[in-house]
Structure formats: structure tokens, C-alpha cells
Scaffold this active site. Sequence first.
Site, PDB file in Angstrom:
ATOM      1  NE  ARG A 153      -2.653   1.292   3.517  1.00  6.38           N
ATOM      2  CZ  ARG A 153      -2.455   0.477   4.536  1.00  6.38           C
ATOM      3  NH1 ARG A 153      -2.653  -0.836   4.402  1.00  6.38           N
ATOM      4  NH2 ARG A 153      -2.063   0.939   5.701  1.00  6.38           N
ATOM      5  CE1 TYR A 199     -17.595  11.851 -14.421  1.00  7.29           C
ATOM      6  CE2 TYR A 199     -16.197  11.738 -12.474  1.00  7.29           C
ATOM      7  CZ  TYR A 199     -17.044  11.128 -13.383  1.00  7.29           C
ATOM      8  OH  TYR A 199     -17.348   9.800 -13.246  1.00  7.29           O
ATOM      9  CG  ASP A 207      -9.355  16.670 -13.914  1.00  7.27           C
ATOM     10  OD1 ASP A 207      -8.690  16.220 -14.865  1.00  7.27           O
ATOM     11  OD2 ASP A 207     -10.276  16.034 -13.364  1.00  7.27           O
ATOM     12  CE  LYS A 227     -12.297   9.139 -18.346  1.00  7.69           C
ATOM     13  NZ  LYS A 227     -12.058   8.953 -16.900  1.00  7.69           N
TER      14      LYS A 227
END
Length: 547
Positions: free
Chosen positions: A211, A264, A338, A363
Site C-alpha cells: 500500500r 465532471y 484537472d 483516459k
Amino acid sequence: MAVSCGARVCPAFECRSDPDFSGNPRPEKAGFRRSAAAAAGGGGGSGLSSSLILRFPPNFVRQLSTKARRNCSNIGVAQVVAASWSSNGKDLVPGAAAVDSAAADVSEKVLVNGEAVVSSVDGGGCCKSINSSSSNSSSNGVQFLGSAALKASFLRSNGSLAVHAGERLGRGIFTDGITTPVVNTTAYWFKTSDELIDFKEGRHASFEYGRYGNPTTVVAEEKISALEGAESTLFLASGMCASTVMMFALVPRGGHIVTTTDCYRKTRMFIQDYLVPNMDVSVTVIDPADMDGLKSALDRNNVSLFFTESPTNPYLRCVDIEFVSKLCHSKGTLVCIDGTFATPLNQKALALGADIVLHSATKYIAGHNDVIAGCISGSMEVVSKVRKLHHVLGGTLNPNASYLIIRGMKTLHLRVQQQNETALKMAEILEAHPKVNATHYPGLPSHPEHHIAKRQMTGFGGVVSFEINGDFHATKKFVDSLKIPYIAPSFGGCESIVDQPAIMSYWDLDQEGRAFYGIKDNLIRFSFGVEDFDDVKADILNALEAI
């Protein structure tokens, strides 16, 4: 044992043993040199030419300096050697000097528990480090910084960085393979308790638990850092994971966020439905071009973060990043952009003044519609704050996903170039078509922020939004008449994708609710893939004729 190969017999062979980086002669070395020389001389009838055997001189080990030998497993160093020695077979000493220079660049800075240290490679191929100041932090995070891949003078362009950054001369995984291995492990072991203590106190560079970091993921992070010009990058399990962890880490209880109307939907939902009621965070929502609204919000509130996409989703509005950053920094406000629609190739938000750039790597960055991931990049100070919380919350990117991202990024510049060109040409065609009411694309002079996009972008992306001259049903018919694109969410992959936002993302709202978010029934978002332009053009025009 010989193996028959048609009319001739292939010589017996052995898998080579693990490389010895100690610098001490190995017993088999002399025998290897004799057998190679015999084969080159033709004695033995193996049929192998000397050009195949003696790609490196027989005194290979002697010619390499101790430092170069320690790093010769790195494919980048090996290729420097090969380039120097294979030019004319002469001038071997300068060739070794070239390796010394390249190998010297492989020494890296490493972040261990938040402290910068200098690492080298020990005789066993393990990272060692010496830290000028010990750290008693228990965050146990490791990130390799300032690798040779980022400093190499031969990596000047975005395309070269996308292919080689984080790997060429700077990969922290020791292998002769060109591609980065997938390190599938949940934990990392230490030889002794003292070595573990050295790790905890910043004198030994390694990882501890999956992690907290993974060598494969570090390569992907360094690629993004190189492209963005960032000190540090953190990969997380998704773009939304990156957004939410970033906001949790950087916006305190009672803080204030400024964001934009066009964004978004899930990001806006997180701010309004979770941060506002649960952390007493207040929010100001402005139009992307409303700089007076931003100034007012900064004057009236102690704004922790300005967060926006640029270009935005789905109308591709653009924010003047340089101007916004100056305004916000004058009030001590962090700026996060972003840049998912822009990609690191079309826009450098950090160079324009932003503190953080965020991507849904799902993306364009991964680019093949086969992996979900997100990342943030910025200064070491800012990213470390997010990394610390990320280690607590989880949301770790699987190393197999990291490998897919690394692989996808090697064609990023080729894909984005093709998508930029196709989208711009199609936007121009759609804008002139009688069955299209409006076309939204920052590369068009008619776009409200075209002047901003021209100044801060080198390409305008592969997504075009446009409004059909018709109602909800006519728009649906257009989508269903298309043959090439998939009807699907997401964008930025090799395959073209189309969606009608009124159905895909806002179907749970009635028409009035959709209008609140600026979503019209006749709106189309089209993500262009890498298909042939003429095929896509014909498909869209035929679909328009069908309505």
C-alpha cells in the site's frame, strides 16, 4: 546435449547465471572468453560468425569500471556501451568512460519517510542510501526522485520522455529487459532487523508494504513527473480516488473550495454532498471565465483550494491557468487543475503556475480502455501530504495496472497527435454542418476561450462536444446510426466513443435537473480514437443524414 536444428547441429548452451556486481573475478569467466574466441575463430564447426559472438570485446569485464559494472544490468547503460564499441571496434577506453558517465547518472535521490536521501546500488543489486538527517516518521513511503531518466540530455521531447522516462538509465528494478517487470508482491523483506531500522530511519531505500509503494508503479509515476515537470507524482486506483484523497488531504475542516460550473458531475457531487455537510466545507461555484467571481470569493473567504478542469467536461471550457494561479497565490490558495482532457502533452499546468495537476489516467494516459487509474503531480511538499493520507485510506493502484499504464504511455504522443488532428478537422466540419446547432472545441475560433487555449495549449485534445439540430429523440437516432464509435462512457482511448450525456451521465435527473447542470437533450460528446480520419468522417456525416 546437442539439439538437432535441421541440417546442422546447434551448440549446447546454458542459461547464464545471475550477474555478479561485486567486481571479483568469477571462475567461469576465463572459460567463457576461451570458448567465445574459439567459436569466433571457426574451430568447432558451430557455424556462428564472429559478428554474432563478439558484439562486446572479450575483455568486457576488465574494460568496465567498478561503478559501471555495478550498473551494467541496466539496459540503458548496456546500450551506451554497445553504441560506443560497435561504431568501429576501436577506442575502447573512451567507450568505458562513456559508461562511467552514464552509470554515474544512475545514482538517484530517494524519498524515505519524507526525507530526501541519495541512493546507490550495492553488490547485491539492492538500493542503499545515506541520509544526512534521520527521520523517525513511520509513514514508510519511498519514492525515487531525480532519476537519470529525468536528467538525461538525450530525452528532450515529450515523445521521448513518454517512452523512456523512469526506465532508461533510471529504473529502480534491475533487469536486462527493455520492458519494466510487474512486481506482484504485497510486502518487502529485510535481511536483518538492523536493515529494517535503517529503512525506518531513512538510511536504507526500499519499500515495506504494497500500500505504501511498488517499484513498477514508481516507473509510471516518474514518467508522469517527467512529462509534467513535477517533483513528485502519486498514482491512485482511479481518477476519482485521486480527486477525493487530494481534497481530503488539502482542504481542512471549515475550509473553502472554489470550483467551476462545468465539471465532471461526480467531482461536484463529492464536494457538495460529502465535503460540505461532513467537513463544514463551504464552496463557491463560478463560471470558468468569471474572474471577478473568483476575486470576490478570494476576498470574502479563506479559500483553501481552487479546483477546476481545463478543458472542462463536457463543454471544454478553458481556464486561464497562469492568471488564476497568480490570483490564488496572492491569497495563499492552492490551485489544482484537472488536465485529463488536455493530457500532459497538450498542456503543462504546473509550468503555468498551478500547484497540482490531476489526471484520470484511465483516459489518454493509459489510452487503451483497459485500466482505471488516477494520478496527481506537483511539488514534493504538496504531493507528500496527499501521499501520507493515501497510505492510510488505501486506494492503491495494482502493479499490473501500472504496467498497462507504462505500456500505454509509450504511444501517448502518437495517439494524442492523431486524436488532436482528427478532432480539430471534425470540429471544423461539424461547425459548418446545417444539422449541428453548436460545436464546442477549444481549437475553434468561435470557442469562448479559444484565445486562452491557443496561449496555454499545444494541441486541443481528441474530444468534441456538439449539439444536434433536433430534440432528444433525433439526437438518440444520430447516436444509434453511427457505426464506428462505441456508445460508452469514458474517452481518450484508441477506439472512438460517443455518448449523449442526457442519457449516459444524467439519466437519473429530469429535464429541469439536467438543465441546472447545463446538460441539453441534444448534446453529444464524441471522443475520437485513432481510426482513419476518412472513415470516421464518413460515418458521422452518414449518421447526420439519417436524422
